[in-house]
Design an enzyme around this catalytic site. Structure first.
Site, mmCIF file in Angstrom:
data_model
loop_
_atom_site.group_PDB
_atom_site.id
_atom_site.type_symbol
_atom_site.label_atom_id
_atom_site.label_comp_id
_atom_site.label_asym_id
_atom_site.label_seq_id
_atom_site.Cartn_x
_atom_site.Cartn_y
_atom_site.Cartn_z
ATOM 1 N N GLN A 174 -37.204 102.607 35.742
ATOM 2 C CA GLN A 174 -38.218 101.920 34.951
ATOM 3 C C GLN A 174 -39.606 102.238 35.498
ATOM 4 O O GLN A 174 -39.810 102.289 36.715
ATOM 5 C CB GLN A 174 -37.998 100.403 34.989
ATOM 6 N N ASP A 186 -27.629 96.277 21.976
ATOM 7 C CA ASP A 186 -28.783 97.159 22.153
ATOM 8 C C ASP A 186 -28.427 98.571 21.689
ATOM 9 O O ASP A 186 -28.164 99.462 22.493
ATOM 10 C CB ASP A 186 -29.202 97.165 23.629
ATOM 11 N N ASP A 208 -32.104 105.838 11.523
ATOM 12 C CA ASP A 208 -31.449 106.792 10.632
ATOM 13 C C ASP A 208 -32.091 106.634 9.256
ATOM 14 O O ASP A 208 -33.080 105.907 9.108
ATOM 15 C CB ASP A 208 -29.935 106.519 10.587
ATOM 16 N N LYS A 216 -30.430 100.375 19.340
ATOM 17 C CA LYS A 216 -31.632 101.157 19.013
ATOM 18 C C LYS A 216 -31.393 102.054 17.788
ATOM 19 O O LYS A 216 -31.577 103.270 17.828
ATOM 20 C CB LYS A 216 -32.088 101.980 20.211
#
Length: 232
Positions: free
Chosen positions: A189, A64, A69, A66
């Site tokens: 969350q 993970d 660029d 993410k």
């Protein structure tokens, strides 16, 4: 769903500070969990080598990261990740980045996932960040862009999984974090759902970290998540 199928759909987030902690979690869950997520926290503490180790040992790994660029940088990063043996990799669902990543991963078994809107964000958070969309609208827009780019799946809240499924169709992965058993703490969350409801909503994979990793009995916690999934 058979127990084996359920285990393939539960991804436990190794959101812990050290490799020793991660190894303990994996050891505690041996025989119950076969799929693990490694994010920034562990990646910067030796987690990338651990990801290779898990993958070579037969576990599935969701990296993970993410990514976001310029196109060439994303492509070169994806090429190297594809050689690691991991199963899934995230990047932010920006069209140019996704197209570059898909081309770089072509011919490999790496499943690329587009991150739509973080489950820690609500409408006010998006407004503060300068977006003109509410979370649901932005999620659906990015899901359609991910489908068009040829991505392997989407990361979104389980609240949006049903709508996303109608956009991306039956074959793409719909990976949902923010999973809590009924009555569980939401933590940081803001858009959370129970395991059973997430499956009913069309989620293909559930990412669960704190409810399992922070439990005094991790095996029992993972088994409770799987039992809730089975109800769906």
């Amino acid at each position: 769903m058979t127990p084996a199928t359920l285990r393939e759909r539960l991804i436990v987030g190794l959101d812990v500070p050290t490799l020793k902690d991660a190894e303990t979690v994996v050891r505690d869950l041996e025989g119950v969990v076969t799929f693990y997520k490694i994010g920034y926290q562990l990646a910067f503490a030796g987690g990338l080598d651990f990801a290779r180790e898990l993958a070579s040992g037969g576990a599935r790994v969701f990296l993970d990261m993410k990514l976001l660029d310029i196109d060439n940088t994303v492509a070169k990063g994806v090429e190297n990740v594809a050689r690691m043996g991991v199963s899934m990799l995230t990047l932010h669902a920006y069209p140019k980045a996704m197209r570059s990543a898909v081309e770089a991963a072509r011919g490999s078994e790496l499943c690329l996932l587009g991150v739509t809107v973080l489950t820690s964000m609500d409408e006010q958070d998006l407004i503060d960040a300068g977006y003109q969309y509410d979370p649901r609208s932005l999620v659906l827009r990015r899901a359609e862009q991910a489908r068009q780019a040829g991505m392997g799946g989407i990361v979104c809240s389980a609240e949006e999984a049903s709508a996303v499924r109608t956009v991306v169709g039956p074959d793409l992965a719909v990976v949902t974090p923010g999973i809590r058993l009924a009555g569980g703490e939401s933590g940081d969350q803001k858009r959370v759902t129970t395991p059973a409801q997430a499956i009913r909503n069309g989620s293909s994979h559930l990412v669960v970290s704190r409810p399992i990793v922070a439990s005094v009995d991790r095996r029992a916690a993972a088994q409770a998540i799987l039992a809730d999934m089975e109800q769906a």
